[in-house]
Write an enzyme that holds these catalytic residues in place. Structure first.
Site, PDB file in Angstrom:
ATOM      1  N   ASN A   1       8.951  -0.965  -4.217  1.00  0.00           N
ATOM      2  CA  ASN A   1       7.714  -0.227  -4.470  1.00  0.00           C
ATOM      3  C   ASN A   1       6.560  -0.897  -3.735  1.00  0.00           C
ATOM      4  O   ASN A   1       5.527  -1.214  -4.303  1.00  0.00           O
ATOM      5  CB  ASN A   1       7.427  -0.144  -5.973  1.00  0.00           C
ATOM      6  CG  ASN A   1       7.195  -1.513  -6.600  1.00  0.00           C
ATOM      7  OD1 ASN A   1       7.575  -2.536  -6.034  1.00  0.00           O
ATOM      8  ND2 ASN A   1       6.567  -1.537  -7.757  1.00  0.00           N
ATOM      9  N   CYS A   2       6.772  -1.130  -2.460  1.00  0.00           N
ATOM     10  CA  CYS A   2       5.821  -1.890  -1.637  1.00  0.00           C
ATOM     11  C   CYS A   2       4.818  -0.961  -0.963  1.00  0.00           C
ATOM     12  O   CYS A   2       5.206  -0.055  -0.217  1.00  0.00           O
ATOM     13  CB  CYS A   2       6.578  -2.695  -0.586  1.00  0.00           C
ATOM     14  SG  CYS A   2       5.518  -3.685   0.468  1.00  0.00           S
ATOM     15  N   GLY A   3       3.550  -1.185  -1.243  1.00  0.00           N
ATOM     16  CA  GLY A   3       2.514  -0.399  -0.588  1.00  0.00           C
ATOM     17  C   GLY A   3       1.988  -1.085   0.654  1.00  0.00           C
ATOM     18  O   GLY A   3       1.091  -0.574   1.332  1.00  0.00           O
TER      19      GLY A   3
ATOM     20  N   ASN B   1      11.721   3.260  -0.516  1.00  0.00           N
ATOM     21  CA  ASN B   1      10.406   2.880  -1.028  1.00  0.00           C
ATOM     22  C   ASN B   1       9.865   4.002  -1.899  1.00  0.00           C
ATOM     23  O   ASN B   1       9.771   5.150  -1.464  1.00  0.00           O
ATOM     24  CB  ASN B   1       9.445   2.604   0.128  1.00  0.00           C
ATOM     25  CG  ASN B   1       8.225   1.814  -0.316  1.00  0.00           C
ATOM     26  OD1 ASN B   1       7.926   1.725  -1.507  1.00  0.00           O
ATOM     27  ND2 ASN B   1       7.503   1.245   0.638  1.00  0.00           N
TER      28      ASN B   1
END
Length: 340
Positions: A72-74, A91
């Site tokens: 869940n990398c922004g 993602n």
């Protein structure tokens, strides 16, 4: 392991894919690197494929045994690290390739903006794609070998000529100069790429946030809430401890949104004189106490750590932040005496 294949498509405003993945005897785990337990997307992939799903924070597995990673990398860290290791990456945040690892984020190994609704079972296998990839690899290897043979032939001819020594010197000087120029040229390209894809969008985000804070009245409301913490060193120490809590820091870490919002608010208060200037440096360390906490399992994996080391190292680092975060704030406060 006779697992089923699953098709994963991009979600709303997402990018990449669709990916069709399937576990086998060697790569058999779905890992959830989201900092909040097993993500629903990872769980659904596991349910369809029949593969075991693990929380990479609590129970890490070797990358060689991972067939798909759910993140869940922004930002750009986890989004590029797993594709670089050849692991299909899912993602849940809708992003596009950016940052220094963008060259590894390809449509055939990465998909973003994914929700449980974007996952479906499929009977399609990847044998055709695998054979095509192997054939392409053989063609590239053959082309490289032919090119090397041609180069060796040219070099031998030059060395055997009467002017071989002079040409060899010129050739070496040219190669050194070429490498020097290419290094700086590539550095310039990477700088422009990072500026366009990361720095400018962040500046636009901060400018928009400042405008909303100034004209909506939200700034005054939040200032009244944050002033007791941001207005004195004791409050900043408390704020750093809150951000470093082991069950919060992995969730606050992705994309640095919390730090960006709180940092903008504190910056506004410093600019208006509500918060003293000498608290700017301690405030920076206070709001960034959670930085990197979402990346710990990935970082340890990149360091070739054993699963047992990752299992022990992740909580150790998370709990150590409760000590190092307040200390960092106090040290920064000590070095900010010149601003008083």
């Amino acid at each position: 392991m006779n697992g089923k294949s699953v098709k994963i498509s991009k979600g709303n405003h997402g990018w990449g894919g669709p990916l069709t993945v399937k576990p086998d005897d060697k790569k058999k785990y779905v890992i959830s690197v989201t900092g909040g337990g097993i993500d629903p997307v990872a769980q659904k992939i596991a349910d369809i494929t029949g593969a075991p799903v693990v929380d990479a924070f609590a129970d890490p597995v070797p990358k060689e045994e991972t067939f798909v990673a759910v993140i869940n990398c922004g930002g750009t860290a986890r989004s590029g690290v797993y594709p670089k290791m050849g692991i299909p990456t899912i993602n849940t945040v809708a992003i596009t390739p950016a940052g220094p690892l963008a060259k590894y984020i390809k449509e055939d190994i990465f998909v973003s903006g994914v929700t449980a609704a974007n996952i479906e079972a499929t009977d399609q296998n990847d044998e055709t794609e695998t054979k095509t990839a192997e054939a392409n690899s053989k063609v590239e290897d053959s082309a490289s070998a032919d090119q090397a043979k041609v180069q060796d032939t040219v070099t031998t001819s030059v060395d055997n000529s009467s002017e071989g020594v002079l040409l060899k010197i010129i050739d070496k000087v040219g190669k050194v100069a070429g490498e020097f120029v290419n290094t700086f040229y590539q550095a310039g390209r990477d700088t422009i790429d990072t500026l366009i894809k990361n720095v400018l969008p962040f500046m636009a985000f901060v400018a928009t946030l400042v405008g909303i804070i100034n004209y909506s009245g939200i700034g005054k409301i939040l200032a009244n809430i944050l002033s007791p913490l941001a207005g004195n060193i004791v409050g900043l120490v408390v704020l750093s401890i809150i951000c470093a809590l082991p069950f919060l820091s992995p969730i606050l870490g992705p994309a640095g949104v919390i730090a960006a919002v709180v940092g903008t608010l504190i910056g506004q208060q410093i600019a208006t004189g509500v918060v003293p200037m000498y608290l700017a440096l301690p405030a920076l360390f206070a709001i960034d106490a959670q930085a990197g906490c979402d990346f710990i399992p990935v970082g340890l994996t990149l360091g070739e750590a054993e699963p047992e080391t990752i299992t022990s190292g992740t909580p150790a680092i998370l709990f150590s932040r409760l000590i190092t975060a307040p200390l960092a704030v106090l040290i920064a406060f000590g070095f900010s005496f010149m601003l008083r």
